[in-house]
Design an enzyme around this catalytic site. Sequence first.
Site, short mmCIF file in Angstrom:
data_model
loop_
_atom_site.label_atom_id
_atom_site.label_comp_id
_atom_site.label_asym_id
_atom_site.label_seq_id
_atom_site.Cartn_x
_atom_site.Cartn_y
_atom_site.Cartn_z
CE LYS A 212 7.58 -2.69 -8.45
NZ LYS A 212 7.09 -1.76 -7.30
CG ASP B 86 1.57 1.87 -3.89
OD1 ASP B 86 1.39 1.14 -4.63
OD2 ASP B 86 2.55 2.33 -3.56
CG PHE C 227 9.06 1.79 -1.76
CD1 PHE C 227 10.19 2.43 -1.39
CD2 PHE C 227 8.70 1.56 -3.03
CE1 PHE C 227 10.96 2.98 -2.72
CE2 PHE C 227 9.47 1.99 -4.33
CZ PHE C 227 10.53 2.70 -4.10
C1 LIG Z 1 7.88 -0.30 -7.18
C2 LIG Z 1 6.76 0.39 -6.38
C3 LIG Z 1 6.45 1.72 -6.51
C4 LIG Z 1 7.34 2.65 -7.49
O1 LIG Z 1 7.10 2.41 -8.65
P1 LIG Z 1 8.24 2.97 -9.73
O2 LIG Z 1 7.59 2.55 -11.06
O3 LIG Z 1 9.63 2.46 -9.41
O4 LIG Z 1 8.08 4.47 -9.60
C5 LIG Z 1 5.53 2.23 -5.71
N1 LIG Z 1 4.70 1.61 -4.76
C6 LIG Z 1 4.83 0.26 -4.91
C7 LIG Z 1 4.15 -0.60 -3.98
C8 LIG Z 1 5.98 -0.54 -5.50
O5 LIG Z 1 5.96 -1.57 -5.31
#
Ligand SMILES: *Cc1c(COP(=O)(O)O)cnc(C)c1O
Length: 394
Positions: free
Chosen positions: A246, A217, A130
């Site tokens: 986050k 990521d 994701f």
């Molecule tokens: C939450 C998340 C995203 C997206 O972040 P947003 O601030 O909602 O755009 C991308 N990558 C990972 C691994 C995430 O947990």
Amino acid sequence: MVHSNYLINTYDRLPVTFSRGEGAWLWENHGQRYLDAVGGIAVCGLGHCHPAVTRALCEQAATLVHTSNLYQIALQHELGQRLCEISGMDGAFFCNSGAEANEAAIKLARLYGKQRDIRHPSIIVMEGSFHGRTLATLSATGSRKVQAGFEPLVQGFRRVPYGDLGAVEQVARNTSDVVGVLVEPILGEGGIVFPPPEYLSGLRKLCDEYGWLLMLDEIQTGMCRTGKWFAYQHEIIKPDVMTLAKALGNGIPIGACLARGAAAEVFQPGNHGSTFGGNPLACRVGLAVIETMEADALAARAAELGERMLTGLKKGLSDLPWVKGVRGRGLMLAVELDRPCGGLVRAALDHGVLINVTTGSVIRLLPPLIIDEQQADQIVDAVVHATQRFGQRT
Ligand SMILES: *Cc1c(COP(=O)(O)O)cnc(C)c1O
């Protein structure tokens, strides 16, 4: 309350409204209290309304909130420096969310390729991953549910199974347009899935061999969540690009794309930008978050409490036939069931504990890093009891 005529219907919300938070606790208007094991989805690492964050926020709000990236922003330089010191990266670009941080990484990788005469650069991405909800990041995401309806997708991604180095090697042998690998150190939304040991080191080696960028990521895994500042620090490697969001702002929107070595030289003025990104308010809060995590040794604390919770969850759940697995690193924990268990969220809520379920059958726990032993045990007890009852009923 559940559905508002004045909101576009993007979320199935639980029928609860919180009006106040402190530490790992959230309160409803009329007093009912909840123990928060979700932390705003790995956002509130310092819990709710941490005094250091509140102080930074209030002081900065009264001093200077926003200018523009047309000017020097001292706090942005300072936050960039602190992030580079704790990560071993060389430079930061600031934005406002995880998806935006990944957008920056994707653009950076494409430009890196163009600068090396690769006309149609592609990025290797993973099944089950994701990366966000914007068009490029949902195209990079390995979930049909996230993509469905939004075709045509952004091109330039090659997908392989998560944790499978052989599959990446095969792409390397058969194609010459790859410029990088974008990967989560642990799949977050994808169900807290751990790759085999040495997976990141293996990817690092392949990237070095083929001149690709290793882009991690760390939006969910970063900022002490797994017991280190960043999850890649469990292996002896460094990425070329890392994305954060986050927990970096503990709830104040901020994202960052960090780069190292040649990757840090790719963007030049005019290539990328953000109106809000890296404004004094967000950066001041980011600095307060890092300071607090460092001063309170929250990485070590997450490792210790995570171990305690993992042991408790295993003890209470491993023998249940409907429990497929209990796993975690630091305070990123999961219980996988053999059946859909979305209903557990409501059951736990009714017992005053907030938990999350992802991919339908994985209970995900991402409590604030500031919880104490008693709260950790209370979360474990709640999950164990709810899972026991759940299995007996369904
Ligand atoms: C939450 C998340 C995203 C997206 O972040 P947003 O601030 O909602 O755009 C991308 N990558 C990972 C691994 C995430 O947990």
